[in-house]
Design an enzyme around this catalytic site. Sequence first.
Site, short mmCIF file in Angstrom:
data_model
loop_
_atom_site.label_atom_id
_atom_site.label_comp_id
_atom_site.label_asym_id
_atom_site.label_seq_id
_atom_site.Cartn_x
_atom_site.Cartn_y
_atom_site.Cartn_z
CG ASP A 133 -2.97 3.79 2.51
OD1 ASP A 133 -2.43 2.79 2.00
OD2 ASP A 133 -3.84 3.71 3.41
CD GLU B 236 -2.94 -1.87 5.33
OE1 GLU B 236 -2.99 -2.88 6.05
OE2 GLU B 236 -2.50 -0.77 5.74
CG HIS C 279 -0.34 0.01 2.54
ND1 HIS C 279 0.00 1.17 3.22
CD2 HIS C 279 -0.01 -1.01 3.37
CE1 HIS C 279 0.51 0.85 4.40
NE2 HIS C 279 0.52 -0.46 4.52
CG ASP D 199 2.76 0.34 8.07
OD1 ASP D 199 2.53 -0.34 7.06
OD2 ASP D 199 1.91 0.56 8.95
#
Length: 380
Positions: free
Chosen positions: A72, A138, A70, A104
């Site tokens: 985002d 996500e 992802h 992340d």
Amino acid sequence: MTKLLSKTATLAVSLIQKPSITPNDLGCQDLVRARLENVNFKCLTLKDSGTENLLALHGEGSPFFLFLGHTDVVSPGDESAWAVPPFEALIDDKGVLHGRGSQDMKGSDAAMTEALVSFVEHNPHHKGTVGILLTSNEEGDAKGGTPFVVEYLKKKNLIPDYCLVGEPSCSNTFGDTIKNGRRGSLTAHITVNGIQGHVAYPDRCDNAAHHAGVLISRLFSKKWDEGSKFFPPSSFQVTNIKCGTGAENVVPGSCYIMCNWRFNDALSKDKISIEVEKIIRELELNCEIRYVLNGEPFITKGGELLDSLEKSIVEVTGNKALLSTAGGTSDGRFVAPLGTKVVEFGPVSNLIHKVNESVELDSLDKLHEVYVKTLNDLFR
């Protein structure tokens, strides 16, 4: 830092510099698309409900290997609390890349992308299909994201055999943990009803807050299961409570509770709801309930994907990775029901969603190497 950056590090820096807070992509997927189209990947942008998704594929037929990630990130919050601005993507003298999304999971996005580039450059006529799916929602509710693309894959009969999710999986050192499954997640929205009234006349009221407290106590104290071979015992947590008018002399007529179960493969949504409603009947409460199933538990117990990944980690890091199903959910929960083998492997997760998130560039370069070796082993 004057050291020449690897292609993985260079892409990670460019991705972090885009403040793509959920559900915004802000051009991150365009950067990945440009890298992959350069080596003849077929790239498709799928948009729905304000979410952008990039699906990039090379080759055809089986086996079908899919990276999942992802673009985002969660909000950095108060940026003045950061030692380094969260979207500057500064690299310090120790080779640490600072920024929101470094762990992340823009670091993994870069490693996955460059691994595909490396693999295709050295194996332009490989068997089967390799690809990547990136979503911009996500960290949010996933609306228009991975579940939407999964439906597209089903319609096109493009069902992955293997899915490697780049979520940060490691606990203390890079290479120490693979997530080979995740618990299920079920949220319940419960409104406990009573009778509103003046606190001075309790005989004329029925305090919803008191009833809610008893219900919470019963749900929390219940032992839902003993756990299973691959999962810890299921857990219950209250996540929100709303009650009362705000006045000190009014007994609340209703109390709203939001709660969540992280459950293993010994439970299911139906089993949980049956027990909840049984307790409510026993307590003779008047409740309204709405359930939201966020994902079923899934497990990859073995097979070629897990074997190849484990072997690659040992070769690159010297670590024998432990298998774990701990932690929250990931978008792997949407792919696993297709019958796909799903595992997660990425950087150390100690700073995800925190102020001063950062990642060691050396670990990203090793992550790229692990991914390349895994692809080479699966498609040898």
